[in-house]
Design a protein around this motif. Sequence first.
Motif, PDB file in Angstrom:
ATOM      1  N   GLU A  63       0.848  -1.194   0.000  1.00 30.29           N
ATOM      2  CA  GLU A  63       0.000   0.000   0.000  1.00 30.29           C
ATOM      3  C   GLU A  63       0.883   1.245   0.000  1.00 30.29           C
ATOM      4  OE1 GLU A  63      -3.158   0.126   2.860  1.00 30.29           O
ATOM      5  OE2 GLU A  63      -3.471  -2.046   2.722  1.00 30.29           O
ATOM      6  N   ASN A  64       0.322   2.322  -0.484  1.00 36.46           N
ATOM      7  CA  ASN A  64       1.062   3.579  -0.525  1.00 36.46           C
ATOM      8  C   ASN A  64       1.404   4.051   0.894  1.00 36.46           C
ATOM      9  OD1 ASN A  64       2.251   5.860  -1.601  1.00 36.46           O
ATOM     10  ND2 ASN A  64       0.339   7.009  -1.593  1.00 36.46           N
ATOM     11  N   ASP A  65       2.620   4.524   1.058  1.00 41.09           N
ATOM     12  CA  ASP A  65       3.040   5.125   2.325  1.00 41.09           C
ATOM     13  C   ASP A  65       4.031   6.243   2.012  1.00 41.09           C
ATOM     14  OD1 ASP A  65       5.809   4.214   2.299  1.00 41.09           O
ATOM     15  OD2 ASP A  65       5.091   2.251   2.927  1.00 41.09           O
ATOM     16  N   THR A  67       7.033   6.725   2.864  1.00 39.76           N
ATOM     17  CA  THR A  67       8.436   6.331   2.678  1.00 39.76           C
ATOM     18  C   THR A  67       8.694   5.889   1.242  1.00 39.76           C
ATOM     19  OG1 THR A  67       8.594   5.640   4.973  1.00 39.76           O
ATOM     20  CG2 THR A  67      10.268   4.783   3.467  1.00 39.76           C
ATOM     21  N   ASN A  69       6.132   5.644  -1.376  1.00 42.89           N
ATOM     22  CA  ASN A  69       5.284   6.289  -2.379  1.00 42.89           C
ATOM     23  C   ASN A  69       5.082   5.416  -3.614  1.00 42.89           C
ATOM     24  OD1 ASN A  69       4.650   8.828  -1.093  1.00 42.89           O
ATOM     25  ND2 ASN A  69       6.835   9.279  -1.290  1.00 42.89           N
ATOM     26  N   GLU A 147       2.258   9.588  -4.630  1.00 41.34           N
ATOM     27  CA  GLU A 147       1.817  10.861  -4.052  1.00 41.34           C
ATOM     28  C   GLU A 147       1.178  11.755  -5.108  1.00 41.34           C
ATOM     29  OE1 GLU A 147       6.049  11.679  -5.383  1.00 41.34           O
ATOM     30  OE2 GLU A 147       5.000   9.996  -4.477  1.00 41.34           O
TER      31      GLU A 147
END
Length: 166
Positions: A63-65, A67, A69, A147
Amino acid sequence: MKNTRNNTAKKLILTLAAAALITFQGFSQSKVDADSKQAIFPKGKQGPASNFTGKAFNYGLIENDPTYNTVVGNVLFEPGARSNWHKHPAGQILIITAGEGYHQIKGKPIEKMRKGDVVKCPPNVEHWHGATPDMALHQMYIIPNAEKGIVEWLQPVTDKEYNAFK
């Protein structure tokens, strides 16, 4: 004695013909089943009919995070299934892990994808991808720089567009 041999020969021929027919009828399905058994990841959840024609299943891996991206997952397209036209703000990379499928960038010819192929979908460019009519497709997707956004879903791929592969 001669009638017994003829009856035995007829029974043997009918048995062989029936076995051949059963084998032939099951070939397409067994090919899909065998391909699915080679899958690296679980099937996942079925994607919404508003974004896919046919059955496509998504299994998220990363999943997107803030750190990394990056979004990573796997999609299983059943034979004949395909995504709608869509685009990704930062592009998308596809890695074909099993089966065969199609990919098309708007305005260009359809390309066939096979196990081991890597496809780059440029940022903000309309495209679609999915399985061939006769074989399932397993693909990993990588969406970098998440992002900027993940995906913008557009209109369905028409049967005429899908069947245009030469």
